[in-house]
Design a protein around this motif. Structure first.
Motif, PDB file in Angstrom:
ATOM      1  N   HIS A 146     -30.812  -1.544  95.348  1.00 39.01           N
ATOM      2  CA  HIS A 146     -30.031  -2.233  94.322  1.00 39.01           C
ATOM      3  C   HIS A 146     -28.615  -1.699  94.416  1.00 39.01           C
ATOM      4  O   HIS A 146     -28.386  -0.610  94.931  1.00 39.01           O
ATOM      5  CB  HIS A 146     -30.636  -2.108  92.920  1.00 39.01           C
ATOM      6  CG  HIS A 146     -30.587  -0.750  92.294  1.00 39.01           C
ATOM      7  ND1 HIS A 146     -30.738  -0.561  90.947  1.00 39.01           N
ATOM      8  CD2 HIS A 146     -30.397   0.498  92.799  1.00 39.01           C
ATOM      9  CE1 HIS A 146     -30.663   0.725  90.649  1.00 39.01           C
ATOM     10  NE2 HIS A 146     -30.451   1.388  91.760  1.00 39.01           N
ATOM     11  N   ALA A 154     -24.872  -6.662  87.137  1.00 41.49           N
ATOM     12  CA  ALA A 154     -25.155  -7.912  87.850  1.00 41.49           C
ATOM     13  C   ALA A 154     -23.998  -8.890  87.655  1.00 41.49           C
ATOM     14  O   ALA A 154     -23.288  -8.838  86.651  1.00 41.49           O
ATOM     15  CB  ALA A 154     -26.450  -8.524  87.323  1.00 41.49           C
ATOM     16  N   GLY A 181     -28.717 -12.516  91.126  1.00 40.17           N
ATOM     17  CA  GLY A 181     -29.793 -12.858  90.195  1.00 40.17           C
ATOM     18  C   GLY A 181     -30.194 -14.317  90.218  1.00 40.17           C
ATOM     19  O   GLY A 181     -31.343 -14.659  89.937  1.00 40.17           O
ATOM     20  N   GLY A 214     -27.174  -5.662  91.067  1.00 42.76           N
ATOM     21  CA  GLY A 214     -27.463  -5.292  89.696  1.00 42.76           C
ATOM     22  C   GLY A 214     -28.045  -3.894  89.652  1.00 42.76           C
ATOM     23  O   GLY A 214     -28.178  -3.225  90.671  1.00 42.76           O
TER      24      GLY A 214
END
Length: 167
Positions: free
Chosen positions: A35, A40, A75, A106
């Motif tokens: 990640h 995000a 996302g 994110g």
């Protein structure tokens, strides 16, 4: 058969050229999930700005030759080309020469990865196998499996079995 994955190219998001580029010898045998550990992004414009910032940080602060990841996914499921297919990344020390690094955009210590992002990564993995960039018997890891880190965050790490079923 893999569905077509819409990938936003480096040119489309405004990537700086890499200082140098090293090609993988053969196909990737591992996939390492990361990640970005930053907030995000909400839309294409914000994601492009975030990507430029991530690349600048990797190249300036970490002294990488380029953004560290091969691909990044937002996302909403949009996939962005990082270093791309067949290129050695800078994402998991000691494991970059036989792997593909994919970062979910994110912070997934608390946030849950979206169904759209999971679905896009599954499609990307299938595409990589179909196009012979990824070994059909690839092994999928969370970054923490290969180094001392919290990456890819507890919630994304918990979702890795969904990606392992992508083969």
């Amino acid at each position: 058969m893999a569905q077509q994955v819409n990938v936003v190219s480096r040119e489309q998001w405004g990537a700086a050229p890499p200082r140098k580029k090293e090609t993988l010898k053969g196909f990737a045998k591992k996939v390492v999930i990361h990640h970005t550990a930053v907030q995000a992004c909400k839309d294409l414009k914000e994601c492009k700005t975030r990507l430029v910032s991530i690349q600048r940080g990797h190249m300036t602060d970490k002294k990488f030759d380029d953004i560290g990841y091969n691909f990044l996914v937002a996302g909403d499921g949009t996939v962005f080309e990082g270093r791309g297919w067949g290129v050695v990344g800078a994402h998991a020390k000691g494991n970059n020469h036989d792997s593909l690094g994919i970062a979910f955009m994110g912070n997934f210590n608390n946030d849950t990865p979206s169904k759209e992002a999971i679905s896009s990564v599954k499609q990307l993995l299938q595409l990589g196998v179909c196009q012979s960039f990824l070994d059909p018997e690839f092994v999928l890891f969370g970054h923490r499996d290969l180094g001392s880190t919290e990456c890819p965050g507890n919630k994304l790490y918990a979702a890795l079995p969904q990606l392992r079923n992508a083969k």
